[in-house]
Write a protein that holds these residues in place. Sequence first.
Motif, PDB file in Angstrom:
ATOM      1  N   MET A 172     -10.048  -3.013  16.245  1.00 41.32           N
ATOM      2  CA  MET A 172     -10.996  -3.150  15.328  1.00 41.32           C
ATOM      3  C   MET A 172     -11.472  -1.606  15.013  1.00 41.32           C
ATOM      4  N   GLU A 173     -11.826  -1.023  16.280  1.00 40.42           N
ATOM      5  CA  GLU A 173     -12.421   0.218  16.508  1.00 40.42           C
ATOM      6  C   GLU A 173     -11.586   1.406  15.409  1.00 40.42           C
ATOM      7  N   LEU A 174     -10.269   1.218  15.422  1.00 40.55           N
ATOM      8  CA  LEU A 174      -9.464   2.146  14.652  1.00 40.55           C
ATOM      9  C   LEU A 174      -9.555   1.844  13.255  1.00 40.55           C
ATOM     10  N   VAL A 175      -9.668   0.469  12.789  1.00 40.64           N
ATOM     11  CA  VAL A 175      -9.760  -0.050  11.419  1.00 40.64           C
ATOM     12  C   VAL A 175     -11.041   0.378  11.026  1.00 40.64           C
ATOM     13  N   GLU A 176     -12.360   0.234  11.698  1.00 37.73           N
ATOM     14  CA  GLU A 176     -13.518   0.640  11.202  1.00 37.73           C
ATOM     15  C   GLU A 176     -13.423   2.250  11.083  1.00 37.73           C
ATOM     16  N   ALA A 177     -12.720   2.893  11.918  1.00 41.04           N
ATOM     17  CA  ALA A 177     -13.085   4.344  11.598  1.00 41.04           C
ATOM     18  C   ALA A 177     -12.047   4.707  10.511  1.00 41.04           C
ATOM     19  N   LEU A 178     -11.126   4.274  10.150  1.00 37.34           N
ATOM     20  CA  LEU A 178     -10.016   4.282   9.180  1.00 37.34           C
ATOM     21  C   LEU A 178     -10.800   3.998   7.602  1.00 37.34           C
ATOM     22  N   CYS A 179     -11.498   2.952   7.753  1.00 40.26           N
ATOM     23  CA  CYS A 179     -12.237   2.376   6.443  1.00 40.26           C
ATOM     24  C   CYS A 179     -13.332   3.409   6.104  1.00 40.26           C
ATOM     25  N   GLN A 180     -13.907   4.106   7.206  1.00 43.17           N
ATOM     26  CA  GLN A 180     -15.011   4.960   6.979  1.00 43.17           C
ATOM     27  C   GLN A 180     -14.350   6.256   6.346  1.00 43.17           C
ATOM     28  N   GLN A 181     -13.711   6.489   6.892  1.00 40.22           N
ATOM     29  CA  GLN A 181     -12.942   7.847   6.483  1.00 40.22           C
ATOM     30  C   GLN A 181     -12.452   7.578   5.032  1.00 40.22           C
ATOM     31  N   LEU A 182     -11.904   6.317   4.558  1.00 42.19           N
ATOM     32  CA  LEU A 182     -11.446   6.136   3.181  1.00 42.19           C
ATOM     33  C   LEU A 182     -12.790   6.087   2.235  1.00 42.19           C
ATOM     34  N   HIS A 206      -1.017   7.132   4.754  1.00 41.87           N
ATOM     35  CA  HIS A 206      -0.766   6.842   3.547  1.00 41.87           C
ATOM     36  C   HIS A 206      -1.861   6.133   2.728  1.00 41.87           C
ATOM     37  N   LEU A 207      -2.783   5.661   3.296  1.00 44.36           N
ATOM     38  CA  LEU A 207      -4.007   5.147   2.515  1.00 44.36           C
ATOM     39  C   LEU A 207      -4.594   6.147   2.053  1.00 44.36           C
ATOM     40  N   PHE A 208      -4.886   7.317   2.322  1.00 38.29           N
ATOM     41  CA  PHE A 208      -5.480   8.348   1.694  1.00 38.29           C
ATOM     42  C   PHE A 208      -5.256   8.635   0.272  1.00 38.29           C
ATOM     43  N   ASP A 209      -3.781   8.329  -0.023  1.00 38.32           N
ATOM     44  CA  ASP A 209      -3.086   8.534  -1.379  1.00 38.32           C
ATOM     45  C   ASP A 209      -3.365   7.405  -2.285  1.00 38.32           C
ATOM     46  N   VAL A 210      -4.144   6.296  -1.471  1.00 37.75           N
ATOM     47  CA  VAL A 210      -4.258   5.319  -2.679  1.00 37.75           C
ATOM     48  C   VAL A 210      -5.800   5.414  -3.100  1.00 37.75           C
ATOM     49  N   HIS A 211      -5.690   5.283  -4.367  1.00 38.67           N
ATOM     50  CA  HIS A 211      -7.169   5.673  -5.121  1.00 38.67           C
ATOM     51  C   HIS A 211      -7.514   4.577  -5.796  1.00 38.67           C
ATOM     52  N   ILE A 212      -7.568   3.380  -5.557  1.00 41.46           N
ATOM     53  CA  ILE A 212      -8.021   2.187  -5.956  1.00 41.46           C
ATOM     54  C   ILE A 212      -8.540   1.413  -4.977  1.00 41.46           C
ATOM     55  N   PRO A 213      -9.461   0.530  -5.297  1.00 43.39           N
ATOM     56  CA  PRO A 213     -10.295  -0.268  -4.374  1.00 43.39           C
ATOM     57  C   PRO A 213      -9.427  -1.194  -3.547  1.00 43.39           C
ATOM     58  N   MET A 214      -9.660  -0.943  -2.174  1.00 46.01           N
ATOM     59  CA  MET A 214      -8.916  -1.826  -0.927  1.00 46.01           C
ATOM     60  C   MET A 214      -9.903  -2.805  -0.305  1.00 46.01           C
ATOM     61  N   LEU A 215      -9.288  -4.136  -0.137  1.00 42.00           N
ATOM     62  CA  LEU A 215      -9.867  -4.866   1.210  1.00 42.00           C
ATOM     63  C   LEU A 215      -9.141  -5.038   2.294  1.00 42.00           C
ATOM     64  N   PHE A 216      -9.641  -4.793   3.219  1.00 38.06           N
ATOM     65  CA  PHE A 216      -9.284  -5.211   4.428  1.00 38.06           C
ATOM     66  C   PHE A 216      -9.931  -6.330   5.273  1.00 38.06           C
ATOM     67  N   LEU A 217      -9.211  -7.535   5.070  1.00 35.58           N
ATOM     68  CA  LEU A 217      -9.579  -8.657   5.781  1.00 35.58           C
ATOM     69  C   LEU A 217      -8.907  -8.872   7.266  1.00 35.58           C
ATOM     70  N   SER A 265       0.748  -1.277  -0.049  1.00 34.89           N
ATOM     71  CA  SER A 265       0.083   0.071   0.058  1.00 34.89           C
ATOM     72  C   SER A 265       0.899   1.087  -0.189  1.00 34.89           C
ATOM     73  N   GLN A 266       1.997   1.180   0.721  1.00 34.19           N
ATOM     74  CA  GLN A 266       2.804   2.392   0.562  1.00 34.19           C
ATOM     75  C   GLN A 266       3.486   2.677  -0.680  1.00 34.19           C
TER      76      GLN A 266
END
Length: 188
Positions: free
Chosen positions: A129-139, A108-119, A74-75
């Motif tokens: 999980m709380e932070l990952v959920e918030a990050l995905c929501q922001q993305l 850095h994920l905010f500079d990724v402009h293609i689909p991302m899947l977080f498993l 991702s970087q």
Amino acid sequence: MTHPFMTAVASGLAERGIATLRYQFPYMEQGSKRPDAPKLAHATVRAAVVEASRLVPELALFAGGKSFGGRMTSQAQAASPLPGVCGLAFLGFPLHPPGQPSEERGKHLFDVHIPMLFLQGTRDDFASMELVEALCQQLGERATLKPFQDADHSFHVPARTGRKDAEVRAELLDALAAWINVVISGSS
């Protein structure tokens, strides 16, 4: 790349009609425990993408990895898009060191402009999980989160859950294959 988990993931994806190209970072090749510097890791990711494209130019390319491999991928994508890659998949994205919750490793994920899947396992010490959920929501729409109840960073589940690791892995592979098909159909 020969770790039993990675071997099982590659075999499981092959059973679902998805080819994989596994590779190792130089530090792993040398038997070192100290990960490569990001610059070298990003170059390794780019070389793998070029090789995959050379081997199967007719196939849609997805990149990603488990833990460090996913973060380095991702970087690399954030720094400069990986040629031909239409999506990134993370098998346990390491958002922070264990016991040190932080969102720093996800900026850095905010500079990724293609689909991302977080498993992600819900008991992953490397990603609250709380932070990952918030990050995905922001993305937004480019991020899809698939949580695995009671799974840790290695997608291991305790015996008390009544589930086996192989069941979790099959669910993970089904989710990954389905997401790949959605991204491919959306980009055609």
